[in-house]
Design a protein around this motif. Structure first.
Motif, short mmCIF file in Angstrom:
data_model
loop_
_atom_site.label_atom_id
_atom_site.label_comp_id
_atom_site.label_asym_id
_atom_site.label_seq_id
_atom_site.Cartn_x
_atom_site.Cartn_y
_atom_site.Cartn_z
N UNK A 71 4.08 -0.05 -8.96
CA UNK A 71 2.89 -0.82 -8.65
C UNK A 71 2.88 -2.18 -9.32
N UNK A 72 3.75 -2.37 -10.31
CA UNK A 72 3.85 -3.65 -11.00
C UNK A 72 5.08 -4.43 -10.55
N UNK A 73 6.16 -3.72 -10.30
CA UNK A 73 7.39 -4.38 -9.87
C UNK A 73 7.23 -5.03 -8.50
N UNK A 74 6.28 -4.53 -7.71
CA UNK A 74 6.08 -5.08 -6.37
C UNK A 74 5.22 -6.33 -6.33
N UNK A 75 4.77 -6.81 -7.48
CA UNK A 75 3.94 -8.02 -7.51
C UNK A 75 4.79 -9.20 -7.04
#
Length: 309
Positions: A71-75
């Protein structure tokens, strides 16, 4: 300089309170505190959208509240110089293994049928499905996958595993690589997905791979909802190829009230509760990551951006 907690949709105040107990002179804020963006040095979060991180020019650490950081790497505007860490809780692997064993027994020992029989005072025995006919296969042999595999061994279940790269696990036959996946799928009656979510594993539970399972197989997903092509699963359940599914994660959480997951007779759906991270552990590891960054030390829980975990 301090830590901003942005854990929506989970309540941020409980994570902030856990951090404040140990943070000492490090300020801890939630969004409602409206801190000066220049003072935010670390963010504790689960999933963030575009345009959030650009508000904080001095951000150095982005910490996930869970074992996964997808959910953070996809920013899309994720800064290249920000350290990304994840929560590593050995107890979570055991909790997930407990959940998987319980869910497998729910289907293989016909517990749902007995609940229905109890409601009408029916005393009818069903044949017991032997362990030999419940070949367990685990996708992903990291800490969680290994805990799941080992939980079944004392119960007499044949256990195998698939991993993207070679990995040796005592007592478990592990195969690796994309070429080995079709044969692996064809050899298991109980399929458990415990993979991290990466570009190569997104959608891995599709019609082709699920269709390779033997007729009547049970599918359990404790990885990420995006591993599963949900329409493909429904079709295989309705066609009678798959015997059931246990889903603790979904592409959209929570699923809409009208979602087919809630009412399908072959589906056991639970609200992402296979395990929960310890609040003190999450807080402690976030604070430790910030201190390590300030001191230029290595990060034991750092996420490899290329691998995705």
């Amino acid at each position: 300089m301090g830590i901003l907690v942005l854990t929506d949709p989970l309540p941020s105040e409980i994570y902030a309170a856990a951090l404040r107990e140990i943070a000492g002179d490090v300020p801890v804020w939630t969004a409602s505190d409206q801190p000066d963006p220049d003072r935010v040095e670390a963010i504790l979060a689960w999933k963030l959208g575009a345009g959030v991180l650009s508000r904080y020019p001095n951000l150095r650490v982005l910490a996930s509240i869970g074992a996964g950081a997808d959910g953070l790497l996809g920013i899309p505007d994720l800064p290249a110089d920000v350290v990304i860490t994840r929560a590593v809780d050995p107890g979570q692997a055991i909790e997930i293994a407990q959940y998987v064993v319980a869910s497998v027994l729910y289907f293989t020992r016909d517990l749902a049928t007995y609940v229905r029989q109890q409601a009408v005072a029916a005393f009818r025995r069903l044949p017991v499905r032997s362990a030999e006919r419940c070949r367990v296969g685990v996708l992903g042999m990291g800490n969680v996958g290994q805990a799941i595999a080992r939980a079944f061994l004392p119960l007499g279940y044949p256990v195998s595993g698939w991993n993207r790269s070679p990995r040796a696990v005592s007592g478990v036959n592990v195969v690796s690589g994309a070429q080995a996946l079709p044969e692996f799928m064809a050899s298991v009656d109980i399929l458990v997905c415990a993979l991290p979510l990466t570009p190569s594993t997104r959608g891995i539970l599709d019609r082709r791979n699920l269709g390779a399972l033997p007729k009547g197989a049970i599918v359990l997903n404790v990885g990420r909802g995006q591993h599963l092509v949900e329409d493909d699963l429904r079709a295989l359940l309705d066609e009678g190829h798959l015997g059931g599914a246990v889903l603790d994660v979904f592409s959209e959480e929570p699923p809409a009230p009208e979602s087919w997951f809630w009412k399908h007779e072959k589906v056991l759906a639970t609200p992402h509760i296979a395990s929960t991270s310890s609040l003190p552990l999450v807080a402690g590891q976030c604070l430790d990551a910030l201190h390590r960054t300030r001191q230029g030390l290595t990060q034991p829980n750092a996420v490899d951006r290329e691998l995705g975990y």
